[in-house]
Design a protein around this motif. Structure first.
Motif, PDB file in Angstrom:
ATOM      1  N   TYR A 375       0.829  -1.205   0.000  1.00  0.00           N
ATOM      2  CA  TYR A 375       0.000   0.000   0.000  1.00  0.00           C
ATOM      3  C   TYR A 375       0.865   1.256   0.000  1.00  0.00           C
ATOM      4  CZ  TYR A 375      -3.929   3.076   1.207  1.00  0.00           C
ATOM      5  OH  TYR A 375      -4.883   4.070   1.216  1.00  0.00           O
ATOM      6  N   ARG A 376       1.957   1.240   0.764  1.00  0.00           N
ATOM      7  CA  ARG A 376       2.873   2.387   0.769  1.00  0.00           C
ATOM      8  C   ARG A 376       3.430   2.632  -0.631  1.00  0.00           C
ATOM      9  NH1 ARG A 376       6.120   1.067   4.897  1.00  0.00           N
ATOM     10  NH2 ARG A 376       7.635  -0.052   3.640  1.00  0.00           N
ATOM     11  N   GLU A 377       3.863   1.568  -1.302  1.00  0.00           N
ATOM     12  CA  GLU A 377       4.403   1.704  -2.656  1.00  0.00           C
ATOM     13  C   GLU A 377       3.326   2.177  -3.627  1.00  0.00           C
ATOM     14  OE1 GLU A 377       5.999  -2.160  -3.393  1.00  0.00           O
ATOM     15  OE2 GLU A 377       7.851  -1.787  -2.248  1.00  0.00           O
ATOM     16  N   TYR A 378       2.110   1.691  -3.441  1.00  0.00           N
ATOM     17  CA  TYR A 378       0.993   2.134  -4.286  1.00  0.00           C
ATOM     18  C   TYR A 378       0.747   3.628  -4.124  1.00  0.00           C
ATOM     19  CZ  TYR A 378      -3.969   2.909  -5.433  1.00  0.00           C
ATOM     20  OH  TYR A 378      -5.144   3.414  -5.930  1.00  0.00           O
ATOM     21  N   LEU A 379       0.742   4.115  -2.884  1.00  0.00           N
ATOM     22  CA  LEU A 379       0.521   5.544  -2.623  1.00  0.00           C
ATOM     23  C   LEU A 379       1.627   6.400  -3.233  1.00  0.00           C
ATOM     24  CD1 LEU A 379      -0.567   5.289   1.122  1.00  0.00           C
ATOM     25  CD2 LEU A 379      -2.052   5.894  -0.798  1.00  0.00           C
ATOM     26  N   LEU A 380       2.862   5.977  -3.073  1.00  0.00           N
ATOM     27  CA  LEU A 380       3.993   6.734  -3.614  1.00  0.00           C
ATOM     28  C   LEU A 380       3.995   6.717  -5.142  1.00  0.00           C
ATOM     29  CD1 LEU A 380       6.770   5.586  -1.113  1.00  0.00           C
ATOM     30  CD2 LEU A 380       5.809   7.896  -1.291  1.00  0.00           C
ATOM     31  N   ASP A 381       3.750   5.544  -5.727  1.00  0.00           N
ATOM     32  CA  ASP A 381       3.782   5.412  -7.184  1.00  0.00           C
ATOM     33  C   ASP A 381       2.693   6.244  -7.853  1.00  0.00           C
ATOM     34  OD1 ASP A 381       5.900   3.699  -6.932  1.00  0.00           O
ATOM     35  OD2 ASP A 381       4.722   1.865  -7.244  1.00  0.00           O
ATOM     36  N   ASN A 382       1.569   6.427  -7.162  1.00  0.00           N
ATOM     37  CA  ASN A 382       0.443   7.165  -7.737  1.00  0.00           C
ATOM     38  C   ASN A 382       0.359   8.600  -7.221  1.00  0.00           C
ATOM     39  OD1 ASN A 382      -1.362   5.125  -9.392  1.00  0.00           O
ATOM     40  ND2 ASN A 382      -0.643   4.016  -7.589  1.00  0.00           N
ATOM     41  N   LEU A 384      -0.082   9.824  -4.380  1.00  0.00           N
ATOM     42  CA  LEU A 384      -1.145  10.054  -3.419  1.00  0.00           C
ATOM     43  C   LEU A 384      -0.595  10.457  -2.059  1.00  0.00           C
ATOM     44  CD1 LEU A 384      -3.420   7.027  -4.377  1.00  0.00           C
ATOM     45  CD2 LEU A 384      -3.698   9.429  -5.033  1.00  0.00           C
ATOM     46  N   ILE A 385       0.716  10.399  -1.934  1.00  0.00           N
ATOM     47  CA  ILE A 385       1.397  10.848  -0.729  1.00  0.00           C
ATOM     48  C   ILE A 385       2.818  11.201  -1.124  1.00  0.00           C
ATOM     49  CG2 ILE A 385       2.291   8.600   0.020  1.00  0.00           C
ATOM     50  CD1 ILE A 385       1.458   9.421   2.876  1.00  0.00           C
ATOM     51  N   SER A 386       3.409  12.136  -0.393  1.00  0.00           N
ATOM     52  CA  SER A 386       4.777  12.551  -0.704  1.00  0.00           C
ATOM     53  C   SER A 386       5.594  12.621   0.575  1.00  0.00           C
ATOM     54  CB  SER A 386       4.775  13.916  -1.408  1.00  0.00           C
ATOM     55  OG  SER A 386       4.097  14.884  -0.644  1.00  0.00           O
ATOM     56  N   GLN A 387       6.892  12.557   0.406  1.00  0.00           N
ATOM     57  CA  GLN A 387       7.808  12.551   1.545  1.00  0.00           C
ATOM     58  C   GLN A 387       7.742  13.866   2.321  1.00  0.00           C
ATOM     59  OE1 GLN A 387       9.988   9.893   2.574  1.00  0.00           O
ATOM     60  NE2 GLN A 387       9.991  11.231   4.361  1.00  0.00           N
ATOM     61  N   LYS A 388       7.546  13.765   3.635  1.00  0.00           N
ATOM     62  CA  LYS A 388       7.519  14.926   4.518  1.00  0.00           C
ATOM     63  C   LYS A 388       8.697  14.858   5.490  1.00  0.00           C
ATOM     64  CE  LYS A 388       3.450  15.966   2.780  1.00  0.00           C
ATOM     65  NZ  LYS A 388       3.233  17.091   1.859  1.00  0.00           N
ATOM     66  N   ASP A 389       8.899  15.936   6.216  1.00  0.00           N
ATOM     67  CA  ASP A 389       9.926  15.970   7.254  1.00  0.00           C
ATOM     68  C   ASP A 389       9.421  15.165   8.451  1.00  0.00           C
ATOM     69  OD1 ASP A 389      11.856  16.474   9.126  1.00  0.00           O
ATOM     70  OD2 ASP A 389      11.509  18.642   9.231  1.00  0.00           O
ATOM     71  N   THR A 390      10.067  14.041   8.715  1.00  0.00           N
ATOM     72  CA  THR A 390       9.612  13.164   9.803  1.00  0.00           C
ATOM     73  C   THR A 390      10.428  13.335  11.084  1.00  0.00           C
ATOM     74  OG1 THR A 390      11.004  11.358   8.984  1.00  0.00           O
ATOM     75  CG2 THR A 390       8.731  11.457   8.176  1.00  0.00           C
ATOM     76  N   SER A 391      11.153  14.426  11.204  1.00  0.00           N
ATOM     77  CA  SER A 391      11.958  14.663  12.406  1.00  0.00           C
ATOM     78  C   SER A 391      11.090  14.597  13.660  1.00  0.00           C
ATOM     79  CB  SER A 391      12.630  16.041  12.329  1.00  0.00           C
ATOM     80  OG  SER A 391      13.458  16.123  11.201  1.00  0.00           O
ATOM     81  N   TYR A 392      11.671  14.064  14.711  1.00  0.00           N
ATOM     82  CA  TYR A 392      10.909  13.856  15.945  1.00  0.00           C
ATOM     83  C   TYR A 392      10.562  15.181  16.622  1.00  0.00           C
ATOM     84  CZ  TYR A 392       9.514  12.450  20.588  1.00  0.00           C
ATOM     85  OH  TYR A 392       8.797  12.296  21.747  1.00  0.00           O
ATOM     86  N   LYS A 393       9.310  15.286  17.039  1.00  0.00           N
ATOM     87  CA  LYS A 393       8.858  16.388  17.880  1.00  0.00           C
ATOM     88  C   LYS A 393       7.822  15.844  18.854  1.00  0.00           C
ATOM     89  CE  LYS A 393       9.452  20.123  14.489  1.00  0.00           C
ATOM     90  NZ  LYS A 393       8.802  21.207  13.736  1.00  0.00           N
ATOM     91  N   THR A 394       7.851  16.340  20.066  1.00  0.00           N
ATOM     92  CA  THR A 394       6.785  16.032  21.015  1.00  0.00           C
ATOM     93  C   THR A 394       5.664  17.043  20.795  1.00  0.00           C
ATOM     94  OG1 THR A 394       8.222  15.052  22.695  1.00  0.00           O
ATOM     95  CG2 THR A 394       6.150  15.970  23.456  1.00  0.00           C
TER      96      THR A 394
END
Length: 760
Positions: A375-382, A384-394
């Motif tokens: 599903y992740r590969e499907y979302l990226l290939d189409n 439907l989602i793009s890479q965001k900044d996933t740096s840790y924050k509380t």
């Protein structure tokens, strides 16, 4: 005068001749080109109605259908598609292992206790619930219902035109094998309805795809409840009469008012709602055969149900499928007092292609971990989602103010001013908390329930516009990002006019949400166009102040059909307006969304309020962090509020297991001050009480996050009872022990109710 009369008579006769010369089929086509009252425009004309009804057949046969009656019509590198035309039934064969995924039940596997209706259901490629008059419970299938069938073969599968002669409606079913994917599609323009008061209500597409009988196969079905859950294929021994059945993206408020369930003096909400379906997916895994699929509903999902039914629920077969709602029957009040009602059918059906894409999995990938990766590969290939900044924050949210009754009106109950926020931030920074994400709720003039918000106007009791703008800018330099919280869906009738902005349901009555609170007891919903208008007005005001962090709720996880000025709009139109609105805002602001539905994932920088469990239905056998597995490393995810969780140890371990960051909802003042407000359910929020917990969680979870920064989850598995192993694609392995005993796994010792981070 006589001459004029003769001319008029001649003209009338000519018109009669012209009209009588038009074929009936053409008249029918013209009559069905659209309904101006529905607000839905069609750009096509119905084809002529079939007349060869004497050729109608059913898929029934006196001889038993076996595998030998199927023929191979398509093939990919991995699979063969076998096809039995009378039932439009397919069987997918893995070319390497010979294992099969069947779409309908073979005659030899049918039980004598199943009546003709259920046998037709189990042997048909699709099943229609027809609406005749206002009766919407009539089953139409290929086995019991006379129909015309015209099949065309393609290089990847087939296209079948089906017309049911008794009801005078039909559709085209397109099926294609595309590598390791099976695509099932019903084009919108292929759906025809010729007979008045005979309509297609719902369509269940391949309801037995991948079915198993009782406990004959090992494996499970994936349901999109909460973060994810499994129903095992084992024999349920008739314990459950029903299974999972929910509409994708939640209930449709266009058909009924929402009433809060309450069992405490009729004043307090004491019942937690079940989770909504956030992503349009479901899955089936035959683990012993190493065959599985993840189904993605990618067309018509706005009005589709996910059905996951364990054996014993009506029939002895495990099954999961999508059921599309084209039309529905609703109750129409006859007068303002609602003293009389009549059942009414929607004037027009939903207009969109109905599509389910099955991502086929085999070998070591034939499990829920493989489904998540696919599903992740499907979302990226189409895209439907793009890479965001996933740096840790509380995440540390604050409540500014609410209102309580006072004399002839209401007065502010101030919980956290901008100056107090600044002071609390200083304490966290001094303790080593480097980065924080904050939603500031109740910042607006009139408090948290002064809705909708149309301009940037901070309540004076909190410090005003200048003080908040300066705090947002100063805090950002220290890594503390403040987002203004905006419920873009609701209207508070006591603080705003509702005459022209409030959403009206399909029955033309104004929708009302009853919340059973102390001050504001009812809320209304904004019409989508008004939401768009108000948000644009607010954002233009907000960005002029030099800040642009915005958190949106309400429209991020709510969809409805509605009526406006005699026109009717279904949820597909609402979703499009919301998607367009948020895409435009995403370009102007730093936008984050509260528990966003999957179609909006591309427009948020973070996923707020990721559920860490399920709704705990009795038929659920296991909870799995499916959505977290899909999004980890792509989109930062934040939990529900830690301070409202009863078992904080288990909740903490679930965050470690799923890769979700913690959230707190705090105030400077004691929550006891909220007892007479609509926020009276916030029973424990004082910063001084939770400061040490925030610091502790930040330190520990930041360390875990640093080990898997930017990595994706490859596999999640229970290695022994209450012990979970999570493997990331950077080689890091996290062990989580929910048991009360120390365990050793892969040579790693994990203490009771604890976790350990290691490597392969």
């Amino acid at each position: 005068m006589a001459g004029k009369t003769k001319k008029i008579i001649a003209l009338v006769l000519a018109l009669v001749v012209i009209i009588t010369a038009i074929p009936v089929s053409a008249m029918l086509a013209t009559a069905n080109t659209g309904n101006e009252d529905t607000g839905t425009k069609k750009d096509y004309v119905l084809p002529p109605k079939p007349t060869n009804t004497k050729d109608a057949v059913t898929a029934d046969s006196e001889t038993e259908v076996t595998m030998a009656d199927y023929k191979v019509i398509a093939e990919s590198d991995t699979y063969k598609m076998h096809f039995y035309e009378p039932r439009l039934s397919i069987i997918l064969e893995n070319k390497k292992t010979g294992e099969l995924i069947e779409s309908t039940v073979m005659d030899s596997k049918l039980s004598d206790k199943d009546n003709a209706t259920w046998q037709g259901y189990m042997r048909s490629a699709f099943v229609i619930s027809a609406i005749v008059g206002t009766n919407d419970t009539i089953q139409v299938d290929l086995f019991n219902s006379p129909h015309l069938l015209d099949v065309t073969y393609t290089d990847k599968g087939f296209s079948a035109k089906v017309y049911f002669t008794k009801y005078e409606f039909g559709l085209t079913l397109e099926v294609s094998l595309e590598g390791d994917q099976l695509v099932v599609n019903i084009p919108d323009e292929s759906i025809v309805e010729y007979k008045a008061d005979n309509y297609i209500g719902t369509i269940s597409v391949y309801p037995l795809m991948g079915y198993t009988y009782l406990g004959e196969e090992e494996g499970y079905m994936l349901i999109p409840d909460g973060n994810g859950a499994l129903i095992n294929l084992e024999d349920k021994e008739g314990r459950y009469t029903n299974g999972f059945s929910q509409m994708i993206y939640g209930e449709d408020a266009g058909f009924r008012n929402f009433i809060t369930q309450s069992f405490l003096w009729g004043e307090y909400d004491t019942v937690v709602d079940c989770n909504q379906i956030i992503a349009p997916v479901f899955g089936m895994a035959h683990t012993n055969d190493q065959m599985a699929y993840l189904a993605v509903v990618e067309g018509g999902e706005e009005r589709a149900f996910i059905e996951v039914q364990p054996n014993g629920a009506k029939i002895d077969y495990n099954r999961c499928f999508a059921r599309f709602v084209l039309r529905t029957v609703y109750v129409q009040p006859l007068n303002q007092s609602n003293s009389g009602t009549v059942k009414t059918v929607e004037k027009d059906r939903m207009h969109t292609d109905l599509t389910v894409r099955y991502l086929l999995l085999e070998g070591d990938d034939a499990n829920y971990s493989g489904m998540a990766v696919a599903y992740r590969e499907y979302l990226l290939d189409n895209n439907l989602i793009s890479q965001k900044d996933t740096s840790y924050k509380t995440r540390v949210d604050f409540l500014g103010c609410d209102q309580e009754e006072f004399l002839m009106g209401t007065t502010a109950v101030v919980m956290t001013t901008t100056e107090q926020m600044k002071a609390m931030y200083a304490q966290l920074q001094q303790a080593g908390v480097k980065d924080v994400l904050t939603l500031y709720k109740g910042w607006q003039q009139g408090g948290i329930y002064a809705l909708p918000i149309s301009k940037y106007q901070v309540d004076g009791t909190l410090g005003g516009n200048s003080a908040l703008s300066n705090l947002i800018k100063e805090s950002a330099e220290a890594g503390y990002d403040i987002y203004l919280y905006n419920d873009a869906l609701r209207i508070n009738a006591r603080t705003n006019l509702t005459t022209f902005d409030a959403m009206k349901m399909v029955n033309k009555r104004t929708f009302k949400e009853e919340v059973n609170k102390l001050v504001y007891k009812n809320f209304y919903y904004l019409m989508p166009e008004k939401t768009q208008e108000r948000l644009n007005e607010f954002v233009n005001s907000y960005v002029k102040s030099g800040v642009s962090n915005l958190a949106i709720s309400g429209i991020s996880n709510g969809l409805f059909s509605y009526s406006s000025r005699g026109n009717y709009y279904d949820r597909t139109g609402t979703a499009q307006i919301y998607a367009d609105t948020l895409a435009a805002l995403d370009e102007k602001t730093n936008l984050i969304l509260e528990q966003p539905f999957a179609y909006l994932w591309n427009n948020t920088e973070s996923f707020l309020d990721m559920p860490l469990g399920s709704s705990e239905y009795m038929y659920i056998d296991a909870e799995v962090p499916f959505l977290s597995m899909v999004l980890k490393g792509i989109l930062p995810m934040y939990s529900d509020y830690v301070n409202f969780e009863a078992d904080k140890t288990e909740f903490f371990l679930k965050m470690v297991e799923s890769g979700v960051y913690p959230s707190f909802y705090l105030t400077h003042e004691s929550s006891s001050a909220l007892i007479y407000t609509n926020s009276s359910n916030l029973y424990s929020t004082q910063f001084d009480i939770y400061k040490d917990t925030v610091i502790e969680y930040d330190k520990e979870l930041r360390e875990v996050a640093s080990k898997v920064e930017g990595a994706h989850i490859l596999k999640h598995e229970e290695v022994e009872e209450d012990v979970i192993r999570v493997t990331y694609d950077n080689g890091v392995v996290i062990y989580v022990n929910y048991s009360e005993n120390t365990v050793v796994c892969d040579g790693v010792t994990i203490a009771a109710l604890s976790y350990k981070v290691g490597e392969k």
